[in-house]
Motif scaffolding. Structure first.
Motif, PDB file in Angstrom:
ATOM      1  N   ARG A 149       0.835  -1.206   0.000  1.00  0.00           N
ATOM      2  CA  ARG A 149       0.000   0.000   0.000  1.00  0.00           C
ATOM      3  C   ARG A 149       0.869   1.255   0.000  1.00  0.00           C
ATOM      4  O   ARG A 149       0.589   2.210  -0.722  1.00  0.00           O
ATOM      5  N   HIS A 177      -6.661  -1.774  -1.297  1.00  0.00           N
ATOM      6  CA  HIS A 177      -5.592  -2.773  -1.372  1.00  0.00           C
ATOM      7  C   HIS A 177      -6.075  -4.071  -0.723  1.00  0.00           C
ATOM      8  O   HIS A 177      -6.705  -4.046   0.339  1.00  0.00           O
ATOM      9  N   ASP A 191      -4.501  -6.110   0.879  1.00  0.00           N
ATOM     10  CA  ASP A 191      -3.890  -6.323   2.191  1.00  0.00           C
ATOM     11  C   ASP A 191      -4.561  -5.519   3.294  1.00  0.00           C
ATOM     12  O   ASP A 191      -4.188  -5.654   4.469  1.00  0.00           O
ATOM     13  N   ASP A 192      -5.533  -4.676   2.931  1.00  0.00           N
ATOM     14  CA  ASP A 192      -6.226  -3.868   3.937  1.00  0.00           C
ATOM     15  C   ASP A 192      -7.190  -4.693   4.778  1.00  0.00           C
ATOM     16  O   ASP A 192      -7.717  -4.190   5.781  1.00  0.00           O
TER      17      ASP A 192
END
Length: 363
Positions: A277, A291, A293-294
């Motif tokens: 990010r 993102h 990965d959030d």
């Protein structure tokens, strides 16, 4: 941003007449516009134009395009007429090698055996070799063969000697395509993904399989349905959707391709899988993308997308930043040639050698 390629502090002793080096090569100035500070977030700045050395300001330079990328020959542009770059002569005639100021070599063509490297034994004094590559490290084989041969790197990486990304933001009235104002109008479809190279082992395919367990994802391209007749482009297709999966084929520093920028241009919110990010936030404000990965799980991400699609007021929070901005997407490959030539002209008399090309690019 990882490890920069180490440069020799003196010019290569194997090149007669090479002049003394003077620090790092200058990064090419692309246009007068730079990335801006937006909503309190400092975005990546494109390099400012640098004044030419008066000693070389009136001299034209010749850049030899040694290999047309991927073996596909294209007409060479007039750099001044097309991009406002003066003092540059482009040629793809091998006979120009003995007097060319620079030689541009596309990595994939020499690494795959489709072309040979220029003949180093007859390399003219002071000639610069420029390594150009827009593939990720996962698709950049045989870097070891090219160690200590090149003087300049050119790629999507911000720490390249000549940096030209796949896309970047500019002021709305600058040299770019204006981004549409955010709209509360509901789009009829939820998520699209256009993919031409389907490889089961890639992280993006595994992500798609997982996400599609929770929400409908419309897949287009060679690996899915054809883009409907009458739309004609990815951008027109994606304008029908709230979200677009901008999933890179591999995850590496600064490797952010047209997938992201197609979504931005279309006004869809990109869901990204690529570098971190923090890396994306050097190109876009944090709310401009989602993102993967959030979220603690793909299921949680799917739930968030569904919630946004049902709440226009929340969704517009991911789009409001667009006001006042445009998008520049450099044209492959003519603009890259002229940008490289511009950098060449600015660094006449400097002949450094790129060391540890592999370590740098794979970092």
């Amino acid at each position: 941003m990882g490890v920069r390629p180490r440069r020799s502090r003196e010019c290569s002793k194997t090149r007669p007449g090479a002049s003394k080096c003077d620090g790092h090569f200058l990064t090419a100035g692309l246009v007068a516009a730079t990335f801006l500070v937006l909503l309190g977030v400092s975005l990546l700045h494109l390099p400012e134009p640098v004044a030419l050395d008066p000693a070389t300001a009136v001299r034209e330079v010749t850049l030899l395009i040694w290999t047309h990328p991927f073996g596909r020959k294209r007409p060479l542009p007039d750099c001044l007429a097309r991009y406002g770059v003066d003092g540059c002569v482009l040629t793809d005639e091998p006979r120009a090698y003995p007097h060319a100021d620079g030689v541009l070599v596309h990595h994939r063509d020499v690494a795959s055996g489709g072309a040979e490297l220029p003949p180093e034994a007859t390399r003219p004094p002071g000639q610069k070799w420029i390594w150009i590559n827009y593939e990720s490290p996962s698709h950049t084989p045989a870097l070891w063969r090219l160690e200590e041969l090149f003087n300049v790197t050119m790629s999507y990486r911000a720490d390249s000697d000549v940096f030209l990304p796949y896309g970047y933001l500019v002021q709305k009235h600058g040299d770019g395509q204006p981004l549409s104002e955010p709209s509360r109008t509901s789009r009829p479809r939820l998520v699209a993904w256009v993919v031409s190279n389907w490889v089961e082992s890639q992280a993006r395919v595994a992500f798609y399989y997982h996400l599609s367990q929770y929400i409908q994802v419309d897949v287009f391209g060679r690996a899915g349905r054809s883009i409907p007749e009458g739309l004609g482009s990815v951008v027109r297709l994606v304008r029908r959707y709230h979200f677009y999966l901008a999933l890179e084929n591999s995850q590496h520093t600064d490797y952010i391709t047209e997938k992201l920028w197609n979504a931005v241009l279309a006004g869809a919110v990109p869901v990204v899988l690529g570098p971190t990010r923090k890396n994306y936030e050097r190109f876009l404000p944090p709310e401009a993308f989602i993102h993967v990965d959030d979220f603690p799980s793909v299921e949680a991400l799917a739930g968030y997308l569904l919630a946004l699609s049902r709440d226009p007021a929340r969704l517009i929070g991911h789009l409001r930043w667009r006001t006042g901005f445009g998008l520049r997407q450099p044209t492959f490959w003519g603009e890259h040639y002229c940008t490289a030539c511009k950098a060449l002209r600015k660094t006449m008399g400097q002949t450094q050698v790129v060391r540890d090309l592999t370590q740098w690019f794979e970092s």
